[in-house]
Design a protein around this motif. Structure first.
Motif, PDB file in Angstrom:
ATOM      1  N   LEU A  29       0.842  -1.193   0.000  1.00  0.00           N
ATOM      2  CA  LEU A  29       0.000   0.000   0.000  1.00  0.00           C
ATOM      3  C   LEU A  29       0.876   1.241   0.000  1.00  0.00           C
ATOM      4  O   LEU A  29       2.057   1.186   0.346  1.00  0.00           O
ATOM      5  CB  LEU A  29      -0.983  -0.005   1.175  1.00  0.00           C
ATOM      6  CG  LEU A  29      -0.477  -0.145   2.609  1.00  0.00           C
ATOM      7  CD1 LEU A  29       0.005   1.193   3.149  1.00  0.00           C
ATOM      8  CD2 LEU A  29      -1.587  -0.679   3.506  1.00  0.00           C
ATOM      9  N   ILE A  30       0.286   2.349  -0.413  1.00  0.00           N
ATOM     10  CA  ILE A  30       1.001   3.627  -0.507  1.00  0.00           C
ATOM     11  C   ILE A  30       0.657   4.473   0.709  1.00  0.00           C
ATOM     12  O   ILE A  30      -0.516   4.597   1.083  1.00  0.00           O
ATOM     13  CB  ILE A  30       0.607   4.381  -1.790  1.00  0.00           C
ATOM     14  CG1 ILE A  30       1.031   3.587  -3.031  1.00  0.00           C
ATOM     15  CG2 ILE A  30       1.232   5.775  -1.815  1.00  0.00           C
ATOM     16  CD1 ILE A  30       2.518   3.457  -3.222  1.00  0.00           C
ATOM     17  N   LYS A  70     -12.508  -3.506  -5.679  1.00  0.00           N
ATOM     18  CA  LYS A  70     -11.658  -4.487  -6.352  1.00  0.00           C
ATOM     19  C   LYS A  70     -11.054  -3.898  -7.622  1.00  0.00           C
ATOM     20  O   LYS A  70     -11.731  -3.181  -8.369  1.00  0.00           O
ATOM     21  CB  LYS A  70     -12.505  -5.728  -6.672  1.00  0.00           C
ATOM     22  CG  LYS A  70     -11.783  -6.842  -7.395  1.00  0.00           C
ATOM     23  CD  LYS A  70     -12.725  -8.023  -7.629  1.00  0.00           C
ATOM     24  CE  LYS A  70     -12.024  -9.188  -8.297  1.00  0.00           C
ATOM     25  NZ  LYS A  70     -11.698  -8.921  -9.713  1.00  0.00           N
ATOM     26  N   ASP A  71      -9.770  -4.231  -7.865  1.00  0.00           N
ATOM     27  CA  ASP A  71      -9.092  -3.781  -9.084  1.00  0.00           C
ATOM     28  C   ASP A  71      -9.228  -2.271  -9.260  1.00  0.00           C
ATOM     29  O   ASP A  71      -9.441  -1.768 -10.370  1.00  0.00           O
ATOM     30  CB  ASP A  71      -9.651  -4.500 -10.312  1.00  0.00           C
ATOM     31  CG  ASP A  71      -9.639  -6.008 -10.143  1.00  0.00           C
ATOM     32  OD1 ASP A  71      -8.640  -6.532  -9.633  1.00  0.00           O
ATOM     33  OD2 ASP A  71     -10.643  -6.668 -10.484  1.00  0.00           O
ATOM     34  N   CYS A  72      -9.137  -1.583  -8.168  1.00  0.00           N
ATOM     35  CA  CYS A  72      -9.410  -0.160  -8.137  1.00  0.00           C
ATOM     36  C   CYS A  72      -8.599   0.462  -7.003  1.00  0.00           C
ATOM     37  O   CYS A  72      -7.920  -0.233  -6.241  1.00  0.00           O
ATOM     38  CB  CYS A  72     -10.913   0.056  -7.914  1.00  0.00           C
ATOM     39  SG  CYS A  72     -11.466   1.749  -8.136  1.00  0.00           S
ATOM     40  N   LEU A  73      -8.654   1.775  -6.901  1.00  0.00           N
ATOM     41  CA  LEU A  73      -7.894   2.500  -5.884  1.00  0.00           C
ATOM     42  C   LEU A  73      -8.806   2.867  -4.724  1.00  0.00           C
ATOM     43  O   LEU A  73      -9.897   3.408  -4.918  1.00  0.00           O
ATOM     44  CB  LEU A  73      -7.296   3.761  -6.512  1.00  0.00           C
ATOM     45  CG  LEU A  73      -6.179   4.468  -5.749  1.00  0.00           C
ATOM     46  CD1 LEU A  73      -5.013   3.529  -5.476  1.00  0.00           C
ATOM     47  CD2 LEU A  73      -5.706   5.678  -6.546  1.00  0.00           C
ATOM     48  N   PHE A  74      -8.364   2.567  -3.522  1.00  0.00           N
ATOM     49  CA  PHE A  74      -9.083   2.876  -2.291  1.00  0.00           C
ATOM     50  C   PHE A  74      -8.235   3.871  -1.505  1.00  0.00           C
ATOM     51  O   PHE A  74      -7.021   3.717  -1.416  1.00  0.00           O
ATOM     52  CB  PHE A  74      -9.295   1.592  -1.491  1.00  0.00           C
ATOM     53  CG  PHE A  74     -10.124   1.733  -0.249  1.00  0.00           C
ATOM     54  CD1 PHE A  74     -11.347   2.391  -0.270  1.00  0.00           C
ATOM     55  CD2 PHE A  74      -9.700   1.183   0.955  1.00  0.00           C
ATOM     56  CE1 PHE A  74     -12.125   2.503   0.876  1.00  0.00           C
ATOM     57  CE2 PHE A  74     -10.461   1.281   2.104  1.00  0.00           C
ATOM     58  CZ  PHE A  74     -11.677   1.945   2.064  1.00  0.00           C
ATOM     59  N   VAL A  75      -8.867   4.894  -0.954  1.00  0.00           N
ATOM     60  CA  VAL A  75      -8.139   5.900  -0.169  1.00  0.00           C
ATOM     61  C   VAL A  75      -8.693   5.931   1.248  1.00  0.00           C
ATOM     62  O   VAL A  75      -9.905   6.039   1.448  1.00  0.00           O
ATOM     63  CB  VAL A  75      -8.250   7.307  -0.796  1.00  0.00           C
ATOM     64  CG1 VAL A  75      -7.597   8.345   0.117  1.00  0.00           C
ATOM     65  CG2 VAL A  75      -7.581   7.326  -2.168  1.00  0.00           C
ATOM     66  N   VAL A  76      -7.794   5.807   2.222  1.00  0.00           N
ATOM     67  CA  VAL A  76      -8.154   5.961   3.636  1.00  0.00           C
ATOM     68  C   VAL A  76      -7.443   7.214   4.128  1.00  0.00           C
ATOM     69  O   VAL A  76      -6.221   7.262   4.189  1.00  0.00           O
ATOM     70  CB  VAL A  76      -7.745   4.730   4.466  1.00  0.00           C
ATOM     71  CG1 VAL A  76      -8.226   4.894   5.906  1.00  0.00           C
ATOM     72  CG2 VAL A  76      -8.314   3.459   3.853  1.00  0.00           C
ATOM     73  N   CYS A  86      -4.286   0.608  -2.309  1.00  0.00           N
ATOM     74  CA  CYS A  86      -4.731   1.576  -1.309  1.00  0.00           C
ATOM     75  C   CYS A  86      -3.714   2.690  -1.118  1.00  0.00           C
ATOM     76  O   CYS A  86      -2.501   2.456  -1.129  1.00  0.00           O
ATOM     77  CB  CYS A  86      -4.960   0.855   0.022  1.00  0.00           C
ATOM     78  SG  CYS A  86      -5.465   1.921   1.386  1.00  0.00           S
ATOM     79  N   ILE A  87      -4.230   3.905  -0.940  1.00  0.00           N
ATOM     80  CA  ILE A  87      -3.431   5.050  -0.518  1.00  0.00           C
ATOM     81  C   ILE A  87      -3.913   5.463   0.872  1.00  0.00           C
ATOM     82  O   ILE A  87      -5.103   5.675   1.079  1.00  0.00           O
ATOM     83  CB  ILE A  87      -3.577   6.245  -1.482  1.00  0.00           C
ATOM     84  CG1 ILE A  87      -3.035   5.904  -2.871  1.00  0.00           C
ATOM     85  CG2 ILE A  87      -2.860   7.477  -0.929  1.00  0.00           C
ATOM     86  CD1 ILE A  87      -3.282   6.993  -3.906  1.00  0.00           C
ATOM     87  N   ILE A  88      -2.986   5.555   1.814  1.00  0.00           N
ATOM     88  CA  ILE A  88      -3.268   6.112   3.136  1.00  0.00           C
ATOM     89  C   ILE A  88      -2.641   7.498   3.189  1.00  0.00           C
ATOM     90  O   ILE A  88      -1.476   7.666   2.818  1.00  0.00           O
ATOM     91  CB  ILE A  88      -2.683   5.234   4.260  1.00  0.00           C
ATOM     92  CG1 ILE A  88      -3.419   3.901   4.338  1.00  0.00           C
ATOM     93  CG2 ILE A  88      -2.759   5.947   5.607  1.00  0.00           C
ATOM     94  CD1 ILE A  88      -2.830   2.941   5.360  1.00  0.00           C
ATOM     95  N   THR A  89      -3.402   8.484   3.617  1.00  0.00           N
ATOM     96  CA  THR A  89      -2.825   9.809   3.830  1.00  0.00           C
ATOM     97  C   THR A  89      -2.647  10.040   5.326  1.00  0.00           C
ATOM     98  O   THR A  89      -3.447   9.558   6.134  1.00  0.00           O
ATOM     99  CB  THR A  89      -3.714  10.922   3.258  1.00  0.00           C
ATOM    100  OG1 THR A  89      -4.885  11.063   4.071  1.00  0.00           O
ATOM    101  CG2 THR A  89      -4.132  10.626   1.827  1.00  0.00           C
ATOM    102  N   GLY A  90      -1.593  10.753   5.697  1.00  0.00           N
ATOM    103  CA  GLY A  90      -1.373  10.986   7.114  1.00  0.00           C
ATOM    104  C   GLY A  90      -0.260  11.973   7.384  1.00  0.00           C
ATOM    105  O   GLY A  90       0.584  12.248   6.515  1.00  0.00           O
TER     106      GLY A  90
END
Length: 617
Positions: A257-258, A307-313, A364-368
């Motif tokens: 994950l990013i 699925k097969d897509c970008l998720f952002v938390v 997934c991209i997590i921002t923080g």
């Protein structure tokens, strides 16, 4: 009267089969009973041939006794029918839903409602949906007849499958990419997709005629932004995400994950939303699909459905209390396992059978504002990129956001481009991945780093290959960018390897010890009794070459050190000793890490921690 008679006869048997004297009795028995109205006719057609009838909007069970007397048993003050049967399919579980509408006394309509099949038999759904207007008759027998009558109406109803997840799906030997507004590849519009139950309906790609070259040119503008490391990585992840299913079939599925790191005001959340507009309607950070206020269970479920897509938390932030810290740490651990190992959390039902698990299926991209300390193994699953305040200004962001619809059009074109290649790409990607991983490997870094470099490069190259195919970029520029991306990603890999090493249990232990000694939180005594270092809790002795530590006491103080920082340090004395020996921090003899040494006239069991190793850190 005649219509009523004929319907009742159909309910109990053909009148022609009855003796003439019984026919007369039946007709006499009908005098004074309730009769259907004109607005009942449509409903009674549904019940033709059964023991049920709608009269003035009410549902009855009608029977004829042996003596010819007709009995009407009121089942409810309303009538209801199943107009559609929906099978919801989220890729893991199938759930059946009945769409039911109704009518009450006087012909007044009751709005259509969706009733899970699992709740249909109880009939409690009628009052839940329609309130006091729907009043079933008392008695368990009446309730079961009511259920039976309504269920009968569904025998010939419309049946539909509704998909509840994103991404690739093989349906009738044809590949489709599902999204909130339908499916890429479904030219006839036969497939139904509904993501609203999980608040994911913003994942919707546009329909209609599209200039794919112009749309892709807008997306390519992102590669002009700096820092290159950050925006090359984000753009690569966007075009890598739809390849997850393909690479899964080629045994080289991306598993990381990013982590998009930046202080408040760096516009990291807005940048994440900008990248997400390739997959739908996410105009700003307020529309992101998840954040760290969500429960770990909800995040795990959404990571499966996207699925097969970008998720952002969004918004990993400093916690305000221990409860929040524990919840956020659990969320990070779940996401890290989900995307890094492709495993969901195992749970049991009340009957001790295993529940379905929800393993992440996209990227997934997590921002923080900070990165969670979760150990070396988990850190190796995270690629950290940064944004500094001023890297991207408000004016530039506004210009890019104005092109947001073009990004989703570009993605639709990319997906359409992939469909004819779905049969051959898995093997091609597998061979390419093996070659790239070998090129990126380095004995001094975690093996995952080479894999992450390879995956990012493959996503980046696939996006550029499509861009060239629609004329959004010429061949020379494509080759130039591909070459540059390899250098960018290998440099990023070197940083990732350093960070992963910093998260090693042994490095964290030794760094904490250095800090504890420097701040006089612990102390050690000169083995010859001449001097001491530090204050506080006693943990061992020292000479010119070694610290002779009582490992249990040293470990206890290190645990307290990290707890005070809102972090954790979970290991045992035995495991820590083995890892310290493996990494060359301590002496070990025949796998014994805790050795006997005579100190102050007594044999003491201690670890021999090399002082030189502390200086190198």
């Amino acid at each position: 009267m005649g219509d009523m008679k004929d319907n009742i006869v159909d309910l109990v048997g053909k009148m022609k089969d009855k003796p003439d004297e019984q026919k007369v009795t039946i007709r006499k028995g009908m005098i004074g009973i309730e009769k259907p109205t004109d607005y009942d006719k449509e409903w009674n057609d549904l019940f033709f041939g059964t023991a049920y009838q709608v009269i003035k909007g009410k549902l009855y069970r009608v029977t004829v006794k042996d003596n010819g007397e007709i009995k009407q048993q009121n089942l409810a003050n309303f009538a209801a029918r199943i107009v559609k049967e929906i099978m919801r399919d989220n890729g893991q579980e199938m759930s059946l839903i009945f769409v039911i509408d109704g009518m009450v006394y006087g012909g007044h309509k009751l709005a259509a409602v969706q009733v899970p099949a699992s709740k249909f038999n109880s009939m409690a759904w009628a009052v839940d949906a329609w309130g006091a207007a729907a009043n079933p008759a008392p008695g368990s027998g009446a309730k079961d007849y009511l259920r039976h009558a309504i269920q009968h109406t569904g025998e010939q109803c419309e049946r539909q499958t509704v998909y509840g997840h994103m991404g690739w799906r093989l349906i009738a030997n044809q590949w489709y990419y599902l999204h909130g507004a339908g499916a890429v590849g479904d030219i006839e519009g036969k497939l139904s997709v509904d993501l609203s139950a999980d608040n994911l309906e913003r994942y919707s790609l546009p329909a209609g005629q599209v200039n794919y070259s112009a749309a892709m040119s807008k997306s390519l503008r992102i590669l002009e932004l700096v820092p290159r490391e950050t925006f090359f990585t984000l753009w690569a992840v966007v075009f890598l995400a739809p390849l997850c299913e393909i690479m899964r079939r080629g045994n080289c599925e991306p598993s990381f994950l990013i982590w998009l790191l930046g202080h408040s005001g760096a516009m990291k959340s807005s940048v994440a939303a900008l990248m997400l507009t390739h997959f739908g309607d996410f105009p700003n950070k307020l529309t992101l699909p998840a954040n760290f206020k969500d429960t770990p269970n909800l995040l795990e479920r959404k990571s499966f459905l996207v699925k097969d897509c970008l998720f952002v938390v969004d918004d990993f932030h400093p916690p305000t209390n221990k409860k929040e810290a524990d919840r956020m740490d659990e969320a990070v651990q779940r996401l890290s396992r989900g995307y890094g190992d492709r495993h969901g959390r195992g749970r049991l039902n009340a009957d001790s059978t295993a529940k379905k698990t929800y393993a992440a299926q996209g990227l997934c991209i997590i921002t923080g504002e900070d990165v969670s300390s979760i150990g070396q193994s988990a850190a190796a699953r995270q690629v950290v990129i940064e944004l500094q305040k001023g890297d991207i200004d408000t004016e530039t962001m506004t210009e890019l956001q104005a092109d947001a619809e073009q990004y989703s059009m570009a993605m639709r074109g990319f997906l359409e481009w992939l469909i004819p290649q779905m049969g051959t790409l898995p093997q091609q990607f597998h061979e390419q991945f093996i070659q790239l991983r070998k090129m990126a490997s380095n004995d001094e870094q975690h093996k995952r780093v080479a894999e992450e470099i390879s995956w990012l490069y493959m996503g980046f190259a696939a996006g550029l290959e499509y861009a060239a195919s629609v004329g959004a970029i010429d061949e020379d520029k494509k080759v130039e960018l591909v070459k540059e991306s390899w250098q960018v990603f290998t440099d990023l890999g070197a940083k990732q390897a350093f960070r992963s090493n910093e998260e090693k249990t042994t490095v964290r232990f030794v760094k904490a010890l250095v800090d504890l000694l420097a701040t006089n939180t612990v102390w050690v005594k000169d083995i010859h009794g001449n001097d001491s270092e530090g204050q506080g809790q006693f943990i061992g002795w020292y000479d010119d070459q070694y610290y002779y530590l009582i490992i249990g006491k040293a470990l206890s103080e290190v645990v307290k050190y990290y707890q005070a920082q809102g972090s954790f340090f979970n290991t045992t004395s035995q495991t820590l000793g083995k890892r310290l020996a493996q990494d060359g921090f301590i002496n070990a003899v025949e796998n014994q890490t805790s050795l006997l040494k005579k100190i102050e006239g007594k044999p003491r069991r201690v670890i021999y921690l090399r002082k030189a190793c502390l200086k190198n850190l």
